[in-house]
Design an enzyme around this catalytic site. Structure first.
Site, PDB file in Angstrom:
ATOM      1  CE  LYS A 146       1.083  81.039  29.304  1.00 45.32           C
ATOM      2  NZ  LYS A 146       1.508  82.003  28.300  1.00 45.32           N
ATOM      3  CE  LYS A 173       5.963  74.953  31.854  1.00 43.56           C
ATOM      4  NZ  LYS A 173       5.243  76.199  32.133  1.00 43.56           N
ATOM      5  CB  THR A 202       2.535  78.421  32.412  1.00 41.05           C
ATOM      6  OG1 THR A 202       2.590  79.776  31.968  1.00 41.05           O
ATOM      7  CG2 THR A 202       1.587  77.624  31.519  1.00 41.05           C
TER       8      THR A 202
END
Ligand SMILES: NC(=O)C1=CN([C@@H]2O[C@H](COP(=O)(O)OP(=O)(O)OC[C@H]3O[C@@H](n4cnc5c(N)ncnc54)[C@H](OP(=O)(O)O)[C@@H]3O)[C@@H](O)[C@H]2O)C=CC1
Ligand SMILES: O=CCCC(=O)O
Length: 337
Positions: free
Chosen positions: A214, A282, A139
């Site tokens: 995502k 994150k 990701t």
């Protein structure tokens, strides 16, 4: 086909943002039902796998169990051992994996490590050449994905970004959801491998769209978890039984597998790591940057991000992201002193 209509199988075309088209490929098959005799899964060639953390290890393991010829590398070499016992080969750098394999997957922690492993010294790009493929399932943000794609394709190889939705258990069970974008022929070539590791796959067009999809999904998830944590603590404060709250939520319109899965252990203040809190923070940080790039306010996600930052400062980075509830508890304690 009408603009909003879609078919479930096998391929679907929907309108994509900014006027282009979104090609969605859905596979409703599980890993076992999609396997066949050729190379175990219908993919001919050697497959590399870089990054054997919580997600990478079970994904590579499923490919080995399906009969694929797998070569692995991980920064901490000892994490390769269980895969080597299952029959994987080992190479000593990402470059050597890439040069010995036809297609190489990478499942790294964050944009920095994904870039380093692909483009740094002894990185995968050094072993890439025409005819090979690189599939980054980490990701990351769209800018990093584009940089990696540019470096990989400069060697003549093909690039596909393919971040996944689904956590540790779906990775173990081969039930991930792949959000792919980039080279469509590479997408078609690796589809049998994606079907071993996942239950569905979406092809979303240009590199960057998979990363964006995502980040949107994980932005929603991160905010949902904070809201859930607030609800659990409030219910406790007003004298309700938290387990009953989890049960009531599970029967109503806001039911989500995440609440039923994480709720019972959160009530016990247990946070066995499936999705590390540092990775959720994150993803919120990257989603905030994505939103800023298009001047879209996301105030709820911004507030959630602050709480994950507090949780990290409390030493909870490597716990499951559901440990964010501890940051709320700490806030209560500090307001009482
Ligand atoms: N866990 C989950 O539920 C999900 C995670 N993701 C995403 O997948 C990715 C991997 O997640 P997960 O497996 O949970 O994470 P882990 O933290 O368990 O694994 C991270 C991997 O990245 C490697 N790594 C980290 N920094 C570097 C570096 N500088 N150079 C080389 N390798 C490095 C680690 O190597 P080492 O072993 O040496 O530390 C390890 O192989 C992340 O991008 C995450 O956001 C996506 C969906 C679900
Ligand atoms: O990136 C992590 C996603 C976790 C999940 O989808 O359950």
């Amino acid at each position: 086909m009408a603009a909003a209509s879609f078919l479930l199988s096998p391929r679907v075309t929907l309108p994509l943002r900014r006027g282009s088209r979104l090609l969605v490929s859905c596979s409703a098959t599980s890993s076992s039902s999609s396997s066949d005799a050729a190379g175990g899964v219908g993919f001919q060639g050697r497959v590399g796998f870089l990054g054997l953390g919580i997600m990478g290890a079970p994904m590579a393991s499923n490919l080995i169990k399906a009969g694929c010829d797998i070569t692995v590398w991980n920064r901490t070499k000892s994490k390769c051992d269980p895969l080597l016992s299952l029959g994987a080969k080992f190479e000593s750098s990402p470059a050597r994996v890439a040069s010995s394999c036809d297609v190489t997957f990478a499942m790294l922690a964050d944009p920095e490590s994904a870039f380093e492993v692909a483009c740094g010294a002894n990185g995968a790009a050094e072993g890439m050449a025409a005819g090979k493929g690189y599939v980054d399932v980490s990701t990351v943000d769209d800018a990093t994905s584009k940089l990696i794609g540019k470096r990989i394709t400069s060697t003549g190889a093909s690039f596909l970004e393919a971040p996944v939705s689904g956590s540790k258990k779906p990775a173990e069970d081969g039930l991930l959801i792949f959000l792919t974008a980039g080279d469509e022929s590479l997408y078609k070539r690796v589809a049998p491998l994606l079907d071993v590791m996942g239950k569905s796959r979406f092809y979303l067009g240009d590199v960057g769209n998979g990363a964006a999809m995502k980040l949107v999904v994980n932005m929603v998830m991160g905010s949902m978890m904070v809201s859930f944590a607030e609800g659990l603590l409030l219910s406790e404060k007003v004298g309700l039984d938290s387990n009953t709250v989890v049960e009531v939520i599970s029967q109503g319109a806001i039911n989500a597998p995440m609440f039923s899965l994480k709720g019972p252990s959160m009530v016990k203040a247990a946070y066995p790591t499936a999705f590390p809190l540092k990775h959720q923070q994150k993803d919120l940080r990257l989603a905030l940057a994505l939103a800023e790039s298009v001047s879209q306010p996301i105030p709820t996600a911004a507030a959630a991000n602050e709480l994950y930052k507090v949780a990290k400062s409390l030493g909870l980075a490597d716990h499951d992201f559901s440990a964010v509830i501890e940051a709320l508890k700490a806030k209560v304690q500090s307001s009482q002193h």
